[in-house]
Design an enzyme around this catalytic site. Structure first.
Site, PDB file in Angstrom:
ATOM      1  CE1 TYR A 153     -58.994  66.520 -64.892  1.00  0.00           C
ATOM      2  CE2 TYR A 153     -60.864  66.082 -66.327  1.00  0.00           C
ATOM      3  CZ  TYR A 153     -60.280  66.830 -65.329  1.00  0.00           C
ATOM      4  OH  TYR A 153     -60.966  67.876 -64.759  1.00  0.00           O
ATOM      5  CE  LYS A 157     -60.522  65.644 -61.508  1.00  0.00           C
ATOM      6  NZ  LYS A 157     -60.422  66.482 -60.316  1.00  0.00           N
ATOM      7  CB  VAL A 196     -63.031  80.227 -72.520  1.00  0.00           C
ATOM      8  CG1 VAL A 196     -63.241  81.691 -72.184  1.00  0.00           C
ATOM      9  CG2 VAL A 196     -64.377  79.510 -72.651  1.00  0.00           C
ATOM     10  CG  ASP A 279     -62.904  67.332 -78.547  1.00  0.00           C
ATOM     11  OD1 ASP A 279     -61.884  67.964 -78.272  1.00  0.00           O
ATOM     12  OD2 ASP A 279     -64.062  67.803 -78.459  1.00  0.00           O
TER      13      ASP A 279
HETATM   14  P1  NAD Z   1     -56.135  74.556 -62.509  1.00  0.00           P
HETATM   15  O1  NAD Z   1     -55.172  73.754 -63.325  1.00  0.00           O
HETATM   16  O2  NAD Z   1     -56.147  76.028 -62.645  1.00  0.00           O
HETATM   17  O3  NAD Z   1     -55.942  74.241 -60.961  1.00  0.00           O
HETATM   18  C1  NAD Z   1     -55.460  73.016 -60.469  1.00  0.00           C
HETATM   19  C2  NAD Z   1     -54.518  73.326 -59.321  1.00  0.00           C
HETATM   20  O4  NAD Z   1     -54.046  72.094 -58.763  1.00  0.00           O
HETATM   21  C3  NAD Z   1     -53.277  74.114 -59.762  1.00  0.00           C
HETATM   22  O5  NAD Z   1     -53.048  75.168 -58.859  1.00  0.00           O
HETATM   23  C4  NAD Z   1     -52.164  73.089 -59.713  1.00  0.00           C
HETATM   24  O6  NAD Z   1     -50.889  73.637 -59.502  1.00  0.00           O
HETATM   25  C5  NAD Z   1     -52.635  72.178 -58.590  1.00  0.00           C
HETATM   26  N1  NAD Z   1     -52.099  70.813 -58.665  1.00  0.00           N
HETATM   27  C6  NAD Z   1     -52.082  69.990 -59.746  1.00  0.00           C
HETATM   28  N2  NAD Z   1     -51.519  68.814 -59.415  1.00  0.00           N
HETATM   29  C7  NAD Z   1     -51.192  68.893 -58.107  1.00  0.00           C
HETATM   30  C8  NAD Z   1     -50.565  68.004 -57.196  1.00  0.00           C
HETATM   31  N3  NAD Z   1     -50.159  66.777 -57.569  1.00  0.00           N
HETATM   32  N4  NAD Z   1     -50.365  68.416 -55.916  1.00  0.00           N
HETATM   33  C9  NAD Z   1     -50.749  69.658 -55.518  1.00  0.00           C
HETATM   34  N5  NAD Z   1     -51.342  70.539 -56.337  1.00  0.00           N
HETATM   35  C10 NAD Z   1     -51.554  70.156 -57.619  1.00  0.00           C
HETATM   36  O7  NAD Z   1     -57.563  73.927 -62.812  1.00  0.00           O
HETATM   37  P2  NAD Z   1     -59.012  74.399 -62.352  1.00  0.00           P
HETATM   38  O8  NAD Z   1     -59.773  74.696 -63.569  1.00  0.00           O
HETATM   39  O9  NAD Z   1     -58.930  75.390 -61.265  1.00  0.00           O
HETATM   40  O10 NAD Z   1     -59.584  73.029 -61.776  1.00  0.00           O
HETATM   41  C11 NAD Z   1     -59.659  72.768 -60.384  1.00  0.00           C
HETATM   42  C12 NAD Z   1     -60.338  71.430 -60.157  1.00  0.00           C
HETATM   43  O11 NAD Z   1     -61.640  71.425 -60.727  1.00  0.00           O
HETATM   44  C13 NAD Z   1     -59.586  70.238 -60.767  1.00  0.00           C
HETATM   45  O12 NAD Z   1     -59.661  69.148 -59.888  1.00  0.00           O
HETATM   46  C14 NAD Z   1     -60.373  69.948 -62.011  1.00  0.00           C
HETATM   47  O13 NAD Z   1     -60.273  68.586 -62.389  1.00  0.00           O
HETATM   48  C15 NAD Z   1     -61.781  70.319 -61.606  1.00  0.00           C
HETATM   49  N6  NAD Z   1     -62.600  70.675 -62.762  1.00  0.00           N
HETATM   50  C16 NAD Z   1     -62.420  71.859 -63.412  1.00  0.00           C
HETATM   51  C17 NAD Z   1     -63.192  72.164 -64.535  1.00  0.00           C
HETATM   52  C18 NAD Z   1     -63.036  73.467 -65.274  1.00  0.00           C
HETATM   53  O14 NAD Z   1     -63.699  73.648 -66.306  1.00  0.00           O
HETATM   54  N7  NAD Z   1     -62.249  74.405 -64.829  1.00  0.00           N
HETATM   55  C19 NAD Z   1     -64.130  71.236 -64.992  1.00  0.00           C
HETATM   56  C20 NAD Z   1     -64.260  70.042 -64.314  1.00  0.00           C
HETATM   57  C21 NAD Z   1     -63.516  69.762 -63.196  1.00  0.00           C
HETATM   58  N1  UDP Z   2     -61.095  73.563 -78.698  1.00  0.00           N
HETATM   59  C1  UDP Z   2     -60.942  74.297 -79.869  1.00  0.00           C
HETATM   60  N2  UDP Z   2     -59.871  75.137 -79.963  1.00  0.00           N
HETATM   61  C2  UDP Z   2     -58.975  75.289 -78.978  1.00  0.00           C
HETATM   62  C3  UDP Z   2     -59.130  74.561 -77.768  1.00  0.00           C
HETATM   63  C4  UDP Z   2     -60.217  73.689 -77.671  1.00  0.00           C
HETATM   64  O1  UDP Z   2     -61.748  74.190 -80.801  1.00  0.00           O
HETATM   65  O2  UDP Z   2     -58.026  76.084 -79.153  1.00  0.00           O
HETATM   66  C5  UDP Z   2     -62.266  72.674 -78.577  1.00  0.00           C
HETATM   67  C6  UDP Z   2     -61.953  71.267 -78.078  1.00  0.00           C
HETATM   68  O3  UDP Z   2     -61.645  70.410 -79.165  1.00  0.00           O
HETATM   69  C7  UDP Z   2     -63.250  70.892 -77.405  1.00  0.00           C
HETATM   70  C8  UDP Z   2     -63.799  72.211 -76.868  1.00  0.00           C
HETATM   71  O4  UDP Z   2     -63.109  73.238 -77.586  1.00  0.00           O
HETATM   72  O5  UDP Z   2     -64.174  70.388 -78.356  1.00  0.00           O
HETATM   73  C9  UDP Z   2     -63.553  72.420 -75.379  1.00  0.00           C
HETATM   74  O6  UDP Z   2     -62.183  72.163 -75.139  1.00  0.00           O
HETATM   75  P1  UDP Z   2     -61.516  72.423 -73.717  1.00  0.00           P
HETATM   76  O7  UDP Z   2     -60.112  71.921 -73.811  1.00  0.00           O
HETATM   77  O8  UDP Z   2     -61.748  73.816 -73.312  1.00  0.00           O
HETATM   78  O9  UDP Z   2     -62.364  71.528 -72.706  1.00  0.00           O
HETATM   79  P2  UDP Z   2     -62.867  70.000 -72.734  1.00  0.00           P
HETATM   80  O10 UDP Z   2     -62.637  69.395 -74.078  1.00  0.00           O
HETATM   81  O11 UDP Z   2     -62.063  69.343 -71.673  1.00  0.00           O
HETATM   82  O12 UDP Z   2     -64.302  70.123 -72.442  1.00  0.00           O
END
Ligand code: NAD
Ligand code: UDP
Length: 319
Positions: A153, A157, A196, A279
């Protein structure tokens, strides 16, 4: 902060990953502004339920497609969000995650180049890895383990950002790059796997909250409507980024668990499980650039955002 409103310009806008958590909230805003929206998704982590309210609307089109395959569409703007975002889902098939980020971004940039569309990449705070600079400004180059379980990932990115900037320099594609920090809110899947939603679902089901490690690691949680506002300001402004979008309010995971305990069930137990490899120990966005260039900052405090998110999970439990 007054929400960003675009007056009078109807555009055709492609949202990849539009059936997902952030994508579907973004589509709600774009549809409300009167745009024509193409939602492209392979439904890996997205669901029709998230966009069901638009299926009969003539301004809305749903395309089941995988971004690792090319596609020809005519649009004015592309919000490129397609990619699983939760570690559980992006680690399920790591090579596919790399393909989604690399080939998917390449094809979407190619599409933007062919039709002259503006292209916004949803990048991530994960490009900073396990950061040794705190809070993280955009100038920080990061500390990612290239061979660890998060690399599919994180590195995916990072290449996606590189591709965007090379298409900008070489092909003059009009790019925008957002580095999104942990975002939460209604419509997160019950099995999303992020902290969350895990804690809320566990507390509602009377199960112990699974704290990984000792819970001292930190995250900064942004409510989804704030995030969407930031994405739209970035897309429609002149600043190309990369720009951090996140809420600078920083909490330990233990503090988050306690907040959710208090809100749902003060007697809920906490159980401690091993900290996943690599992590990140601490994470907090420096949002100076977003404030200066986008006139954006989050408006929803964690307690308020959690209350709205908990209500959403409760309403789904009752269905
Ligand atoms: P999500 O998993 O809910 O949404 C991702 C969507 O992309 C889903 O609908 C999934 O079906 C679709 N998808 C995945 N692979 C695909 C593919 N190969 N072709 C077509 N569709 C595909 O996640 P989200 O939280 O809504 O995240 C959306 C974007 O924001 C992602 O690019 C993620 O990396 C980025 N992002 C999210 C967070 C966050 O905290 N939510 C943080 C950083 C970056
Ligand atoms: N985490 C946790 N319990 C859970 C899921 C996640 O303690 O059930 C912790 C995880 O180890 C990380 C933080 O919560 O330190 C955020 O995790 P998340 O997967 O939400 O996002 P990311 O690590 O990608 O920021």
């Amino acid at each position: 902060m007054t929400p960003f409103v675009q007056v009078g310009v109807k555009m055709r806008i492609l949202v990849t990953g539009g059936a997902g958590f952030i994508g579907s909230h973004l589509i709600d805003r774009l549809m409300a502004q009167g745009h024509e929206v193409l939602c492209l998704d392979n439904f890996y982590t997205g669901t029709k339920r998230n966009i069901i309210q638009w299926l009969d609307n003539p301004n809305f089109e749903l395309i089941r497609h995988d971004v690792t395959e090319p596609i020809r569409l005519e649009v004015d703007q592309v919000y490129h969000l397609a990619c699983p975002a939760s570690p559980v889902h992006y680690q399920f098939n790591p090579v596919k995650t790399i393909k989604t980020n690399v080939m998917g971004t390449l094809y979407m940039l190619g599409l933007a180049k062919r039709v002259g569309a503006r292209f916004l990449l949803a990048s991530t705070s994960e490009v900073y890895g396990d950061p040794d600079v705190h809070p993280q400004p955009e100038s920080y180059r990061g500390n990612v383990n290239t061979i660890g379980p998060r690399a599919c990932y994180d590195e995916g990115k990072r290449v996606a950002e590189t591709l965007a900037f090379e298409y900008y320099r070489e092909h003059k594609v009009d790019i925008r790059v957002a580095r999104i920090f942990n975002t939460y809110g209604p419509r997160m899947l019950e099995n999303d796997g992020r902290v969350v939603s895990n804690f809320i679902v566990q507390a509602l089901q009377g199960k112990p909250l699974t704290v990984f490690g000792d819970g001292s690691q930190t995250r900064s949680f942004c409510y989804v409507s704030d995030l969407v506002e930031g994405l739209m300001r970035l897309m429609n402004g002149d600043y190309i980024g990369p720009v951090n979008l996140g809420n600078p309010g920083e909490y330990t995971i233990l503090q988050l668990a306690e907040k959710i305990q208090t809100a749902i069930n003060p007697d809920a137990e906490l159980i401690y499980q091993p900290l996943p490899e690599d992590d990140p120990k601490q994470r907090q966005p420096d949002i100076t650039l977003a404030k200066n260039y986008l006139n954006w900052q989050p408006t929803i405090p964690l307690d308020q955002g959690l209350a709205m998110t908990i209500e959403d999970f409760k309403s789904r439990h009752q269905e």
